[in-house]
Design an enzyme around this catalytic site. Structure first.
Site, PDB file in Angstrom:
ATOM      1  N   GLY A 263       7.866  96.709 -29.962  1.00  0.00           N
ATOM      2  CA  GLY A 263       8.732  95.598 -29.564  1.00  0.00           C
ATOM      3  C   GLY A 263      10.058  96.169 -29.082  1.00  0.00           C
ATOM      4  O   GLY A 263      10.399  96.132 -27.911  1.00  0.00           O
ATOM      5  N   CYS A 330      32.235  79.867 -38.433  1.00  0.00           N
ATOM      6  CA  CYS A 330      33.073  79.704 -39.624  1.00  0.00           C
ATOM      7  C   CYS A 330      32.541  80.512 -40.799  1.00  0.00           C
ATOM      8  O   CYS A 330      32.068  79.947 -41.785  1.00  0.00           O
ATOM      9  CB  CYS A 330      33.157  78.233 -39.988  1.00  0.00           C
ATOM     10  SG  CYS A 330      34.256  77.374 -38.902  1.00  0.00           S
TER      11      CYS A 330
END
Ligand code: LLP
Length: 402
Positions: A263, A330
């Site tokens: 991959g 955040c």
């Protein structure tokens, strides 16, 4: 090669954040494997989990690659893009009965990695053609979360259980056409690949598994993420792989196919994430470059402590300074790089994160409800595919849909 100027042009045209993929580079890596492993019966099954961009998949399909799929969704995508069922292997782990039945019906070869699933298969699908995944008992990988061999992982049938597996298979008249192992991702030592091959070949006897058509040695070929990394000598490794496999086939008495399932090797280097800096902040001990992307769009640094090279596209000659390169999410941990030396970063500079083609977009999420970035694929200097990002409204529509 995509130049710095071209990256800037693409960012100006399509906006940021933006994943840019170099189709030529992916095809080059694919050709490299055939150059490195000089064996006429080598088949490459791309690990689709690394990057499922359809245009990239089509390039690999046209080049002759098969697919390593790990979920029904990946099987459905590969089939939809025209990969023939016999070119797809489904290496499931912890699959449900329903998933198993569904994939069996497609004609894709299922790679079974537990005695429990093997027993169920013998009962529910007697006479079928399957592959068995063994745990090669070799530990290697670029971090402990990506090592798949050894006792501490959930993958594969133990080598010690080879006889038991053969017996269960015979009970259901199953045809074991392939044996498989996957050692880990980002294998640091060529010796690990060779040792895992040895371990799998040691149990692959004609007496135990008389109907073998292929051996599949998984993926894991590493690519350098840092400039000063010692590269693997793939030419030397490839020759050893080919010779080893030939010796095995001679002993087995049949010319089996050799499969690998890379991959990262195929897709990592071809991808780049371009983002724009919108905030420079000088804290007491840190200078922070705040960007318009975040860890849900490229999670490897946060999840694995992975290093990704960052290039200041728009101020490459600036005086070097030390930065924390942060995202727009955040969370304190939302950093692409900590204390990184980079040419001076100014607000509105464009930064490129390298080696972002494998396990970046594909591991993405919309955490904080930020849509995943747009993607472009470039080949021969032209954009051959553009996938826009969802707008916030489209994303919210999906959330609200029932
Ligand atoms: N075959 C099997 C059965 C696999 O589980 C994997 C990867 C591959 C092939 C392909 O491995 P590769 O050639 O890409 O190293 N998210 C992690 C990597 C996880 C790999 C999972 N399995 C990362 O970003 O480093």
């Amino acid at each position: 090669m995509i130049t710095r100027e071209k990256y800037i042009e693409l960012a100006r045209t399509y906006g940021t954040p933006l994943f840019v993929y170099d189709g030529n580079l992916m095809l080059e890596r694919y050709a490299d494997l055939f150059r490195f492993i000089p064996h006429g019966r080598l088949h490459i099954h791309y690990a689709l989990k690394a990057n499922y961009n359809p245009a990239l998949l089509q390039l690999l399909r046209d080049a002759g690659a098969g697919i390593d799929a790990v979920s029904p969704g990946e099987v459905v995508l590969a089939l939809a893009l025209g990969f023939a069922p016999e070119k797809i292997i489904y290496t499931a782990n912890n699959m449900t009965d329903a998933e198993f039945d569904r994939v069996m019906k497609t004609g894709v070869t299922i790679n079974i990695g537990s005695l429990s699933r093997l027993k169920k298969c013998a009962e529910s699908h007697p006479g079928s053609r399957i592959c068995l995944r063994f745990n090669p008992d070799v530990c290697d990988g670029d971090n402990e979360k990506t090592m798949t061999g050894g006792d501490l992982t959930k993958f594969g049938i133990l080598l010690d259980d080879a006889d038991t597996a053969a017996k269960i298979a015979a009970g259901g008249n199953l045809h074991i056409v392939g044996l498989h192992e996957h050692t880990g991702s980002g294998l640091q030592h060529a010796g690990s690949v060779l040792k895992s091959m040895d371990n799998l070949m040691a149990i692959a006897t004609k007496e135990r598994f008389p109907e073998l058509e292929f051996l599949d040695f998984g993926g894991g070929f590493k690519v350098p993420y840092k400039d000063d990394e010692t590269p693997i000598d793939y030419v030397d490794m490839g020759q050893k792989i080919a010779a080893k496999f030939d010796n095995f086939c001679a002993a087995y008495g049949k010319e089996l196919l050799m499969r690998f399932e890379p991959g990262k090797f195929l897709s990592a280097q071809c991808g780049t994430l371009i983002m724009e800096v919108n905030t420079i902040k000088h804290n007491r001990t840190r200078t922070i470059a705040g960007c318009n992307s975040g860890f849900p769009q490229l999670i490897r640094p946060v999840l694995y402590g992975a290093y990704h090279k960052i290039v200041n596209l728009t101020n490459p000659e600036g005086p070097e300074m030390v930065y924390d390169v942060c995202g727009n999410i955040c969370e304190t941990g939302d950093r692409f790089a900590e204390q990184r030396l980079l040419p001076e970063i100014r607000e509105y500079d464009l930064l490129a994160i390298s080696n972002a083609g494998a396990y970046c977009y594909s591991m993405g999420s919309v955490y904080n409800l930020r849509p995943m970035p747009a993607e472009v694929v470039v080949k021969d200097g032209e954009v051959i595919d553009f996938r826009p990002a969802l707008t916030e409204e489209e994303l919210v529509k999906q959330i609200l849909a029932k």
